[in-house]
Design a protein around this motif. Structure first.
Motif, PDB file in Angstrom:
ATOM      1  N   UNK A  59       0.721  -0.994  -0.530  1.00 22.27           N
ATOM      2  CA  UNK A  59      -0.106  -0.022  -0.112  1.00 22.27           C
ATOM      3  C   UNK A  59       0.855   1.562   0.083  1.00 22.27           C
ATOM      4  N   UNK A  60       0.445   2.506  -0.848  1.00 23.59           N
ATOM      5  CA  UNK A  60       0.869   3.427  -0.993  1.00 23.59           C
ATOM      6  C   UNK A  60       0.266   4.840  -0.127  1.00 23.59           C
ATOM      7  N   UNK A  61       0.902   5.344   0.836  1.00 23.71           N
ATOM      8  CA  UNK A  61      -0.045   6.196   1.708  1.00 23.71           C
ATOM      9  C   UNK A  61       0.714   7.885   0.768  1.00 23.71           C
ATOM     10  N   UNK A  62      -0.154   8.581  -0.064  1.00 24.13           N
ATOM     11  CA  UNK A  62       0.711   9.617  -0.406  1.00 24.13           C
ATOM     12  C   UNK A  62       0.334  11.151  -0.315  1.00 24.13           C
ATOM     13  N   UNK A  63       1.457  11.730   1.235  1.00 20.57           N
ATOM     14  CA  UNK A  63       0.246  13.561   1.499  1.00 20.57           C
ATOM     15  C   UNK A  63       0.751  14.090   1.046  1.00 20.57           C
ATOM     16  N   UNK A  64       0.012  14.944   0.419  1.00 18.78           N
ATOM     17  CA  UNK A  64       0.542  16.519   0.273  1.00 18.78           C
ATOM     18  C   UNK A  64       0.780  17.119   1.147  1.00 18.78           C
ATOM     19  N   UNK A  65       2.534  17.299   1.116  1.00 16.71           N
ATOM     20  CA  UNK A  65       2.684  18.037   2.088  1.00 16.71           C
ATOM     21  C   UNK A  65       3.137  19.737   2.085  1.00 16.71           C
ATOM     22  N   UNK A  66       2.785  20.361   3.492  1.00 15.05           N
ATOM     23  CA  UNK A  66       3.618  21.961   2.953  1.00 15.05           C
ATOM     24  C   UNK A  66       4.535  22.302   1.884  1.00 15.05           C
ATOM     25  N   UNK A  67       5.008  22.525   1.612  1.00 15.48           N
ATOM     26  CA  UNK A  67       6.743  22.403   0.333  1.00 15.48           C
ATOM     27  C   UNK A  67       7.130  23.945   1.394  1.00 15.48           C
ATOM     28  N   UNK A  68       6.607  25.159   2.435  1.00 18.63           N
ATOM     29  CA  UNK A  68       6.999  25.610   2.461  1.00 18.63           C
ATOM     30  C   UNK A  68       7.540  25.201   4.389  1.00 18.63           C
ATOM     31  N   UNK A  69       7.223  24.148   4.735  1.00 19.38           N
ATOM     32  CA  UNK A  69       8.105  23.559   6.055  1.00 19.38           C
ATOM     33  C   UNK A  69       8.436  22.830   5.423  1.00 19.38           C
ATOM     34  N   UNK A  70      10.191  23.430   5.322  1.00 12.86           N
ATOM     35  CA  UNK A  70      10.866  23.061   5.114  1.00 12.86           C
ATOM     36  C   UNK A  70      12.429  22.297   6.134  1.00 12.86           C
ATOM     37  N   UNK A  71      12.291  22.231   6.931  1.00 13.04           N
ATOM     38  CA  UNK A  71      12.349  21.848   7.800  1.00 13.04           C
ATOM     39  C   UNK A  71      11.952  22.077   9.284  1.00 13.04           C
ATOM     40  N   UNK A  72      12.354  21.378  10.470  1.00 12.17           N
ATOM     41  CA  UNK A  72      11.250  21.468  11.450  1.00 12.17           C
ATOM     42  C   UNK A  72      11.502  22.428  11.993  1.00 12.17           C
ATOM     43  N   UNK A  73      12.856  23.972  11.454  1.00 14.19           N
ATOM     44  CA  UNK A  73      12.565  25.079  12.160  1.00 14.19           C
ATOM     45  C   UNK A  73      12.854  26.615  10.916  1.00 14.19           C
ATOM     46  N   UNK A  74      12.571  26.214   9.801  1.00 13.93           N
ATOM     47  CA  UNK A  74      12.550  27.022   8.762  1.00 13.93           C
ATOM     48  C   UNK A  74      11.628  26.835   7.984  1.00 13.93           C
ATOM     49  N   UNK A  75      11.350  27.709   7.095  1.00 18.68           N
ATOM     50  CA  UNK A  75      10.108  27.826   5.845  1.00 18.68           C
ATOM     51  C   UNK A  75      10.976  28.351   5.208  1.00 18.68           C
ATOM     52  N   UNK A  76      10.897  28.024   3.911  1.00 19.92           N
ATOM     53  CA  UNK A  76      11.684  28.228   2.544  1.00 19.92           C
ATOM     54  C   UNK A  76      11.521  29.388   2.273  1.00 19.92           C
ATOM     55  N   UNK A  77       9.846  30.107   2.775  1.00 16.27           N
ATOM     56  CA  UNK A  77      10.365  31.908   2.462  1.00 16.27           C
ATOM     57  C   UNK A  77      10.938  32.192   3.278  1.00 16.27           C
ATOM     58  N   UNK A  78      10.944  32.177   4.556  1.00  9.59           N
ATOM     59  CA  UNK A  78      12.050  33.101   5.249  1.00  9.59           C
ATOM     60  C   UNK A  78      13.410  33.073   5.110  1.00  9.59           C
ATOM     61  N   UNK A  79      14.084  31.796   4.443  1.00  7.11           N
ATOM     62  CA  UNK A  79      15.387  31.475   4.369  1.00  7.11           C
ATOM     63  C   UNK A  79      15.699  32.560   2.888  1.00  7.11           C
TER      64      UNK A  79
END
Length: 516
Positions: A490-510
């Motif tokens: 089985x495959x569970x494909x989860x669309x995650x937020x691309x801006x949440x790039x790491x536990x401590x940073x967002x892509x937009x912020x970087x």
């Protein structure tokens, strides 16, 4: 992976009642599966591929086994012996090619040498620091008949070895008791004796960290647990290792990630490696020595590691957050915790999504982790297929990004064909997240990292698996629950937020922090 340079060997393995032949969709899948099978069972698996193209594809998993200290026997088909050295069709000097990524690489010069080479290779792969060996066999040797090689007999000197082990354990016990703040780093070699490590830690007051991607080597809920030495590590963990006056390194290399780019151990720290994973130290099987240490008679003492443990516990607690552009990766890990049985097997791929798994996954004492310390993308799916084949009574889950699943996800077809009930959990953010993060942080822009909006549900169904798409956090538990209990690939494909790039940073912020 079937190849014309070892047709008879494939045929013999397939007809042998004590062997299982697994045909894969890509040679990298074969090597990754062999790595995972050996880690799970403790017995080397055999990875087979054919000469130039096949051996090149296989190499990524062999390099993984080398850096991960996994025993593996690699059998490579080679061109006919009379054609060697003439750049024949698909010819590569396999001894030279595989030499740097194995413990031992050799090409058979005579057909009658092959049984002895395999026996010697098995011994090399499993002794000292485990690792892969590669044996190239010219195709005309494969059809030769050979007498069965008889080996066996009791090992000489077993009683003497046990006496030496007891003395070594006694000496180490004295050093531990004399130390002010003893700390251990536990890796692959400590896993077979985790209960003995727990007993020794309690008896001698040892604080225990786990090496990179070996989070199952020590229970996270134990008060002596000091954290996981990874790409992101809490300050309390680093400070504890820095402040140790005695550092016992159990069954692991002091690699770049575990040592935080070789900043650890601190100058002046006494380092005692156990096992042949480094230079010097105690030349003994880590599991045997830990068992002897746990049995050792004599004084005991306790040390209070509670402040460090509490800080690590707080650092590892998932945040309760929501996003506007997809599911937060931390929510995915939390849902997996709720749905995976305690004796599950987690294989994790490489990529920025793994930072959330490493930080927020709380490994129960009975859960196994299989992950590549060399950071090879594409490991998780083949490894989970191997785990589901070797231990079908347990639930094997591959945690992978869309980049990694599109590299080796075709091995889902292998799982379907074998009836291996693997679950593939994909965190799909539409990019190579690690590279995007580095580009944003260093350059203020990204390039070459986009992954198209692939319909992974239809793709997985086309491979014969059950498939579930998730676009909201509220859908996670139902999808994962159905995948885990379905007992089929089985495959569970989860669309995650691309801006949440790491536990401590967002892509937009970087991107905002670096002038373009």
């Amino acid at each position: 992976m079937p190849g014309e340079s070892f047709l008879s060997l494939i045929d013999e393995v397939d007809r042998h009642p004590g062997l299982q032949l697994v045909s894969v969709r890509h040679e990298s899948g074969a090597a990754f599966m062999a790595d995972a099978d050996a880690r799970l069972t403790g017995v080397p698996a055999v990875a087979m591929a054919s000469r130039g193209p096949g051996s090149s594809n296989l190499a990524i998993g062999v390099h993984t086994a080398r850096q991960d200290s996994t025993p593996m026997v690699v059998l490579l088909g080679q061109v006919d012996s009379q054609l060697r050295g003439r750049e024949a069709f698909q010819e590569v000097d396999l001894t030279a090619f595989y030499g740097p990524i194995t413990k031992w690489a050799v090409t058979a010069e005579r057909a009658e040498d092959v049984p002895e080479l395999v026996a010697r290779g098995w011994q090399i792969a499993t002794s000292g620091r485990p690792g892969p060996v590669a044996i190239a066999i010219p195709s005309d040797f494969v059809d030769a008949e050979a007498a069965e090689l008889q080996r066996g007999g009791r090992r000489a000197g077993a009683a003497g070895e046990q006496s030496h082990l007891a003395a070594t354990a006694s000496d180490l016990a004295a050093r531990l008791l004399a130390a002010r703040r003893p700390v251990a780093i536990a890796g692959e070699g400590a896993r077979p004796a985790r209960d003995h490590l727990v007993a020794a830690a309690e008896r001698f007051g040892i604080g225990v960290c786990t090496s990179f991607r070996r989070q199952d080597a020590f229970p996270v809920d134990h008060p002596n647990f000091l954290g996981h030495l990874a790409l992101a590590t809490p300050d309390a963990t680093v400070d504890a290792v820095t402040g140790a006056d005695l550092l016992v390194v159990i069954g692991t290399r002091l690699d770049e990630i575990t040592t935080q780019r070789y900043r650890l151990p601190a100058p002046g720290t006494e380092v005692v490696p156990i096992g042949r994973y480094g230079h010097g130290g105690i030349d003994a099987d880590p599991a045997d020595l830990l068992a002897a240490l746990a049995r050792h008679d004599g004084p005991a003492r306790a040390l209070d590691w509670a402040p460090v443990h509490a800080a690590v516990d707080a650092w590892s607690t998932p945040p309760a957050v929501a996003t506007d552009g997809g599911v937060h990766p931390a929510a995915v890990i939390s849902a997996l915790h709720r749905q995976l049985p305690p004796d599950g097997i987690v294989t994790n791929d490489a990529g920025n999504f793994a930072a959330f798994l490493h930080r927020y996954w709380r490994f129960p004492a009975t859960t196994t982790q299989l992950a590549p310390v060399n950071g090879a993308m594409g490991y998780a799916v083949p490894a989970a297929v191997a785990a589901a084949t070797a231990a079908p009574e347990r639930t094997a889950v591959a945690v992978v990004g869309d980049g990694g699943v599109l590299m080796t996800g075709q091995e889902i077809e292998t799982a379907v064909r074998l009836g291996a009930p693997v679950v593939v959990l994909v965190l799909q953010n539409g990019m190579y997240g690690t590279i995007a993060m580095h580009q944003a942080r260093d350059l203020g822009r990204t390039s070459g990292v986009d992954i198209g909006a692939v319909d992974l549900v239809r793709w997985a169904e086309g491979l014969g698996a059950a498939a579930y798409g998730v676009t909201e956090a509220g859908e996670l538990d139902e999808a994962l629950g159905r995948a885990v209990t379905g007992r089929r690939p089985a495959v569970v494909a989860v669309r995650t937020d691309p801006d949440v790039i790491s536990p401590t940073a967002t892509l937009a912020g970087l991107l905002e922090r670096v002038p373009v």
